[in-house]
Design a protein around this motif. Sequence first.
Motif, PDB file in Angstrom:
ATOM      1  N   MET A 118      17.566   3.413 -29.273  1.00  0.00           N
ATOM      2  CA  MET A 118      18.732   3.644 -28.832  1.00  0.00           C
ATOM      3  C   MET A 118      19.326   4.155 -27.088  1.00  0.00           C
ATOM      4  O   MET A 118      19.468   3.289 -25.651  1.00  0.00           O
ATOM      5  CB  MET A 118      19.694   4.163 -29.355  1.00  0.00           C
ATOM      6  CG  MET A 118      20.041   3.154 -30.474  1.00  0.00           C
ATOM      7  SD  MET A 118      21.553   3.918 -31.213  1.00  0.00           S
ATOM      8  CE  MET A 118      21.636   6.183 -31.608  1.00  0.00           C
ATOM      9  N   GLN A 120      16.625   3.795 -24.649  1.00  0.00           N
ATOM     10  CA  GLN A 120      15.794   2.436 -24.228  1.00  0.00           C
ATOM     11  C   GLN A 120      16.825   1.115 -23.490  1.00  0.00           C
ATOM     12  O   GLN A 120      16.640   0.560 -23.202  1.00  0.00           O
ATOM     13  CB  GLN A 120      15.027   2.271 -24.079  1.00  0.00           C
ATOM     14  CG  GLN A 120      13.869   3.507 -23.781  1.00  0.00           C
ATOM     15  CD  GLN A 120      12.440   2.843 -24.368  1.00  0.00           C
ATOM     16  OE1 GLN A 120      12.475   2.276 -24.979  1.00  0.00           O
ATOM     17  NE2 GLN A 120      11.700   4.330 -24.394  1.00  0.00           N
ATOM     18  N   THR A 121      18.555   1.130 -23.795  1.00  0.00           N
ATOM     19  CA  THR A 121      19.139   0.031 -24.122  1.00  0.00           C
ATOM     20  C   THR A 121      19.506   0.098 -22.718  1.00  0.00           C
ATOM     21  O   THR A 121      19.552   0.593 -22.460  1.00  0.00           O
ATOM     22  CB  THR A 121      20.218  -0.120 -25.033  1.00  0.00           C
ATOM     23  OG1 THR A 121      19.888   0.391 -26.605  1.00  0.00           O
ATOM     24  CG2 THR A 121      21.231  -1.563 -25.893  1.00  0.00           C
ATOM     25  N   GLU A 125      22.661  -4.377 -21.138  1.00  0.00           N
ATOM     26  CA  GLU A 125      24.095  -5.196 -22.586  1.00  0.00           C
ATOM     27  C   GLU A 125      25.319  -4.356 -23.577  1.00  0.00           C
ATOM     28  O   GLU A 125      25.449  -5.181 -23.611  1.00  0.00           O
ATOM     29  CB  GLU A 125      23.022  -4.743 -23.820  1.00  0.00           C
ATOM     30  CG  GLU A 125      21.136  -5.521 -23.061  1.00  0.00           C
ATOM     31  CD  GLU A 125      20.776  -5.402 -24.161  1.00  0.00           C
ATOM     32  OE1 GLU A 125      20.675  -5.151 -25.628  1.00  0.00           O
ATOM     33  OE2 GLU A 125      19.608  -6.014 -24.025  1.00  0.00           O
ATOM     34  N   ILE A 126      25.041  -3.301 -22.824  1.00  0.00           N
ATOM     35  CA  ILE A 126      25.981  -2.294 -23.283  1.00  0.00           C
ATOM     36  C   ILE A 126      27.638  -2.149 -22.349  1.00  0.00           C
ATOM     37  O   ILE A 126      28.584  -2.509 -22.729  1.00  0.00           O
ATOM     38  CB  ILE A 126      25.887  -0.459 -22.818  1.00  0.00           C
ATOM     39  CG1 ILE A 126      24.901   0.027 -23.825  1.00  0.00           C
ATOM     40  CG2 ILE A 126      27.262  -0.285 -23.478  1.00  0.00           C
ATOM     41  CD1 ILE A 126      24.589   1.099 -23.821  1.00  0.00           C
ATOM     42  N   TYR A 140      28.297  -0.629 -30.672  1.00  0.00           N
ATOM     43  CA  TYR A 140      27.086  -0.115 -32.146  1.00  0.00           C
ATOM     44  C   TYR A 140      26.813  -1.208 -32.732  1.00  0.00           C
ATOM     45  O   TYR A 140      25.267  -1.444 -32.857  1.00  0.00           O
ATOM     46  CB  TYR A 140      27.273   1.017 -32.271  1.00  0.00           C
ATOM     47  CG  TYR A 140      27.065   2.279 -31.353  1.00  0.00           C
ATOM     48  CD1 TYR A 140      26.169   2.753 -31.391  1.00  0.00           C
ATOM     49  CD2 TYR A 140      28.422   3.244 -30.494  1.00  0.00           C
ATOM     50  CE1 TYR A 140      25.695   3.851 -30.488  1.00  0.00           C
ATOM     51  CE2 TYR A 140      27.767   3.561 -29.624  1.00  0.00           C
ATOM     52  CZ  TYR A 140      26.618   4.567 -29.724  1.00  0.00           C
ATOM     53  OH  TYR A 140      26.729   5.528 -29.040  1.00  0.00           O
ATOM     54  N   ILE A 144      23.859  -1.925 -29.316  1.00  0.00           N
ATOM     55  CA  ILE A 144      22.935  -1.637 -29.228  1.00  0.00           C
ATOM     56  C   ILE A 144      22.192  -1.450 -30.746  1.00  0.00           C
ATOM     57  O   ILE A 144      21.056  -1.039 -30.558  1.00  0.00           O
ATOM     58  CB  ILE A 144      24.130   0.223 -29.038  1.00  0.00           C
ATOM     59  CG1 ILE A 144      25.026  -0.498 -27.719  1.00  0.00           C
ATOM     60  CG2 ILE A 144      22.865   1.252 -29.016  1.00  0.00           C
ATOM     61  CD1 ILE A 144      25.783   0.665 -28.553  1.00  0.00           C
ATOM     62  N   SER A 147      20.001  -4.056 -31.112  1.00  0.00           N
ATOM     63  CA  SER A 147      18.193  -4.323 -29.873  1.00  0.00           C
ATOM     64  C   SER A 147      17.606  -2.712 -30.332  1.00  0.00           C
ATOM     65  O   SER A 147      15.959  -3.028 -30.250  1.00  0.00           O
ATOM     66  CB  SER A 147      19.243  -4.275 -29.017  1.00  0.00           C
ATOM     67  OG  SER A 147      19.244  -3.463 -27.978  1.00  0.00           O
ATOM     68  N   ALA A 148      18.024  -1.833 -30.872  1.00  0.00           N
ATOM     69  CA  ALA A 148      17.436  -0.898 -30.974  1.00  0.00           C
ATOM     70  C   ALA A 148      16.016  -0.166 -31.762  1.00  0.00           C
ATOM     71  O   ALA A 148      15.294  -0.254 -32.048  1.00  0.00           O
ATOM     72  CB  ALA A 148      18.657   0.424 -31.050  1.00  0.00           C
ATOM     73  N   ARG A 151      13.451  -2.461 -31.243  1.00  0.00           N
ATOM     74  CA  ARG A 151      12.636  -2.252 -30.446  1.00  0.00           C
ATOM     75  C   ARG A 151      11.760  -1.148 -31.261  1.00  0.00           C
ATOM     76  O   ARG A 151      11.270  -0.377 -30.747  1.00  0.00           O
ATOM     77  CB  ARG A 151      13.384  -1.492 -29.159  1.00  0.00           C
ATOM     78  CG  ARG A 151      12.790  -2.107 -28.364  1.00  0.00           C
ATOM     79  CD  ARG A 151      13.835  -1.888 -26.765  1.00  0.00           C
ATOM     80  NE  ARG A 151      14.937  -2.106 -26.968  1.00  0.00           N
ATOM     81  CZ  ARG A 151      16.017  -1.543 -26.691  1.00  0.00           C
ATOM     82  NH1 ARG A 151      16.316   0.233 -26.790  1.00  0.00           N
ATOM     83  NH2 ARG A 151      16.826  -1.854 -26.831  1.00  0.00           N
TER      84      ARG A 151
END
Lengths: 230, 226
Positions: A118, A120-121, A125-126, A140, A144, A147-148, A151
């Motif tokens: 998270m 490294q988001t 994007e946020i 979230y 978030i 995508s977390a 990864r």
Amino acid sequence: MDFAAIIGNLDLYLRGLWVTVQLVALALVIGLALAVPLALAASSRRGWVNFLPHAFIYCFRGTPLLVQIYLIYYGLGQFAAVRESFLWPVLSEAYWCALLGFALNTAAYTGEIIRGAMAQTPAGEIEAARACGMSPAMAYRRVILPSAFRRALPAYGNEVIFMLHGSALAGIITIVDLFGAARIVNSRHFVPFESYITAGFFYLCMTFLIVWAFKLIERRWHAHLKPLRA
Amino acid sequence: MVWDYLPLILKGMLLTVEVALLSLLIAVALGILGALAKLSRSRVARAAAGVYSTLIRGIPDLVLMTVIFFGGQVLVNRIGELFGWEYIDVNPFTAGVLTIGFIFGAYMTETFRGGILAVPRGEIEAGFAFGMTPLQVFVRITFPAMMRHALPGFGNNWLVLAKTTALVSVIGLHDMVYNAAVAGGSTRQPFTFYLVVAALFLLITAVSDVGLRRLNKTFSAGVRRA
């Protein structure tokens, strides 16, 4: 080499295998369920929110799983309050102690993996989510966390394998999992090499299965990262 | 009563640290050999290293340890019978150190392989152009340059290795986990002693963190930071 005793006890191994699969699967499900809120709390900017999750993660990642299992299985009985509580029938049984230990342990590791992912988001994007008018909770849920997770997938695959390997510790506290089965076969027939290597072979097969499964999931989840086919 | 057993636990900790450092030595040696084998031109060496790292990383450390300690004992003596040797007793210290070293050698192989790949090819070629022997190139150029890239993985492996030493208590070595069981049994306070052991493991982790940070500084000398 004398594998006759192994063949004769194959059903014991298979029952042990089933216990191992059960323990690992349950621990992973509970661990993952705990890990997401843990990661959310640990990545909070407020000190009083992130302090406890950080301490939990630090302690569980910094000590051996064996010691954690011993603390729960042998240690908890030291306290009269625990022995007299309604939880004692559960906590005095090796199976549930192992499951509790495994679940908390994998929760700590998985929580750290998700927290790291998270963190490294990409900021864009946020910001994009906010600009679209999403509330923090929705951002979230839609941006978030997905995508977390993506990864975190390779690292989580490793964690699943570690959990499988760590589950062999259940055999030490009298549970007849795969490793426990090997111990029994060895003590009955005294074939230490053959009995343990057979367990090792089953663990190896399961490891390969997990690696293969994660490759499949990764192909699906990381489809957008694949080079385009001509 | 509880304090009476503290020296026993600390004695066990000494053994834990001893086992950890000795197996680290073996793991680093095996890791470098494995990495060089994986990157070598010889197909046999690549295959051997590949089998080694896949097998070891696919089997739980506890199972490997029992295979090597209990199984190794029997195997060694079966071979001994053929040659007429006397009964050989594999001691748990040697078995523990060898097993842990052997296991983490496989993890170190991957770490060092990545590190070596990150060293710019030109630097190694420059070394050869100066007339250095392959060994000199490795000692003077590849190894120092590789360590900077391998250090994060190396640190992780070390921390996991230190925790894995707890397993030697299972094969009867009197490390701090074993001694905590003894102390916990005779005082009927197992939780207290296992908690002490957990705290000591955290101490080892914390001290290692400081050491690793220092190493990182040493190996990153001359690297510009943005």
